[in-house]
Scaffold this motif. Structure first.
Motif, short mmCIF file in Angstrom:
data_model
loop_
_atom_site.label_atom_id
_atom_site.label_comp_id
_atom_site.label_asym_id
_atom_site.label_seq_id
_atom_site.Cartn_x
_atom_site.Cartn_y
_atom_site.Cartn_z
N GLN A 81 0.80 -1.24 0.16
CA GLN A 81 -0.04 -0.05 0.02
C GLN A 81 0.81 1.23 -0.22
N THR A 82 0.31 2.29 -0.74
CA THR A 82 1.20 3.58 -0.90
C THR A 82 0.90 4.70 -0.04
N MET A 83 -0.18 4.40 0.83
CA MET A 83 -0.88 5.30 1.65
C MET A 83 -1.68 4.76 2.80
N PRO A 84 -1.08 5.13 4.35
CA PRO A 84 -1.95 4.79 5.41
C PRO A 84 -3.48 4.96 5.09
N THR A 125 -9.06 4.02 -2.51
CA THR A 125 -9.08 2.50 -2.29
C THR A 125 -7.98 2.03 -3.06
N LYS A 126 -7.56 2.41 -4.14
CA LYS A 126 -6.40 1.78 -4.97
C LYS A 126 -5.02 2.09 -4.24
N GLN A 127 -5.00 3.31 -3.81
CA GLN A 127 -3.65 3.66 -3.21
C GLN A 127 -3.43 2.98 -1.72
N VAL A 128 -4.70 2.67 -1.04
CA VAL A 128 -4.66 2.22 0.13
C VAL A 128 -4.33 0.66 0.20
N ALA A 164 -6.54 -11.97 -2.85
CA ALA A 164 -6.11 -10.46 -2.33
C ALA A 164 -6.79 -9.95 -1.24
N PHE A 165 -7.92 -10.51 -0.80
CA PHE A 165 -8.65 -10.14 0.12
C PHE A 165 -9.14 -11.04 1.35
N ASP A 166 -8.10 -11.96 1.74
CA ASP A 166 -8.28 -13.04 2.57
C ASP A 166 -8.19 -12.39 3.90
N ASP A 167 -7.37 -11.19 4.00
CA ASP A 167 -7.00 -10.58 5.27
C ASP A 167 -8.43 -9.72 5.74
N ASP A 168 -8.81 -10.19 6.92
CA ASP A 168 -9.93 -9.30 7.45
C ASP A 168 -9.54 -7.80 7.63
N ALA A 169 -8.72 -7.39 7.83
CA ALA A 169 -8.19 -6.06 7.93
C ALA A 169 -8.44 -5.39 6.54
N VAL A 170 -8.20 -5.97 5.45
CA VAL A 170 -8.43 -5.53 4.01
C VAL A 170 -9.97 -5.40 3.57
N ARG A 171 -10.59 -6.27 4.20
CA ARG A 171 -11.99 -6.53 4.13
C ARG A 171 -12.72 -5.21 4.72
#
Length: 245
Positions: free
Chosen positions: A8-11, A40-43, A145-152
């Motif tokens: 990710q390029t931005m917090p 969304t794309k950047q984070v 790519a979206f397995d991580d709960d934090a990402v979802r």
């Protein structure tokens, strides 16, 4: 840099601060949703593209997108009449595709997604489908790519912000329309009162009788009461005034 190495390029905190600082009165709905898609794309980690799909009179359209891949994938679903982005927008439920190569739903679309280079996706509704049938679609070039709960959760926060912005923008625009209509109504009322005053003085009649004269002239001329009043105030003439016997 490979897809797997890209981070990710931005917090997320910075992205949401940017969104929170946007003034809805100074922005269009399109600019707000485009900002959501871009951030969304950047984070989100990984090589992703994003779009916002909207159903208007049951007809889907991509309102904003970050790249050609997202647009192509959206339109591929529109042409087939089914797919994860349409499902999310219509149902108001999150729809995830973990691996397009093994996904059993929407088989024809999944084959096309693989051909275009998207191996996983996440489609998140912007809110209640009864209020706004729309979804934030995120397409990734790698599986899982979206397995991580934090990402979802992060994706869901972007969608909630977009939904709230759309709802607030709608409420703001509705309020502006109501204010404009009220202003027109007040101006019309003032003109009608002025026309009534002219008739009261001219014919020595009551305000109610003057109003009835205006109403009869409006019906006879097939014109709006406001137009008849404006004509009388501007010219001193009552349109299609009934002849007295």
């Amino acid at each position: 840099m490979t897809t797997d190495e890209r981070t990710q390029t931005m917090p997320a905190t910075e992205a949401f601060e940017r969104l929170g600082s946007m003034s809805l009165s100074a922005e269009s709905l399109e600019s707000v949703l485009q900002a959501v898609a871009d951030l969304t794309k950047q984070v989100l980690p990984g090589d992703v593209e994003a779009s916002v799909s909207v159903l208007v009179a049951d007809k889907p359209a991509t309102f904003v997108h970050t790249g050609q891949l997202a647009l192509d994938l959206d339109e591929s679903q529109y042409g087939r009449g089914h797919g994860p982005c349409l499902q999310a927008a219509a149902s108001g439920e999150l729809v995830e595709v973990a691996d397009a190569r093994t996904e059993s739903r929407w088989a024809d679309y999944m084959r096309r997604a693989v051909e275009l280079g998207s191996l996983s996706s996440l489609s998140v509704p912007l809110g209640s489908s009864e209020v706004l049938a729309a979804g934030l679609n995120i397409y990734a070039r790698q599986p899982g790519a979206f397995d991580d709960d934090a990402v979802r959760r992060t994706a869901a926060r972007f969608a909630r912000f977009a939904g709230a912005a759309a709802a607030n923008m709608h409420a703001y625009q509705h309020a502006r329309e109501m204010a404009d209509n009220l202003q027109v109504a007040l101006q019309s009322r003032a003109t009608i009162d002025q026309a009534k005053g002219i008739l009261v003085e001219r014919h020595r009649i009551t305000p109610d009788q003057a109003f009835h004269l205006l109403a009869r002239a409006s019906m006879a001329a097939n014109r709006k009461l406001r137009d008849v009043a404006e004509h009388l105030v501007a010219t001193g003439e009552l349109l299609a005034s009934p002849q007295r016997r």
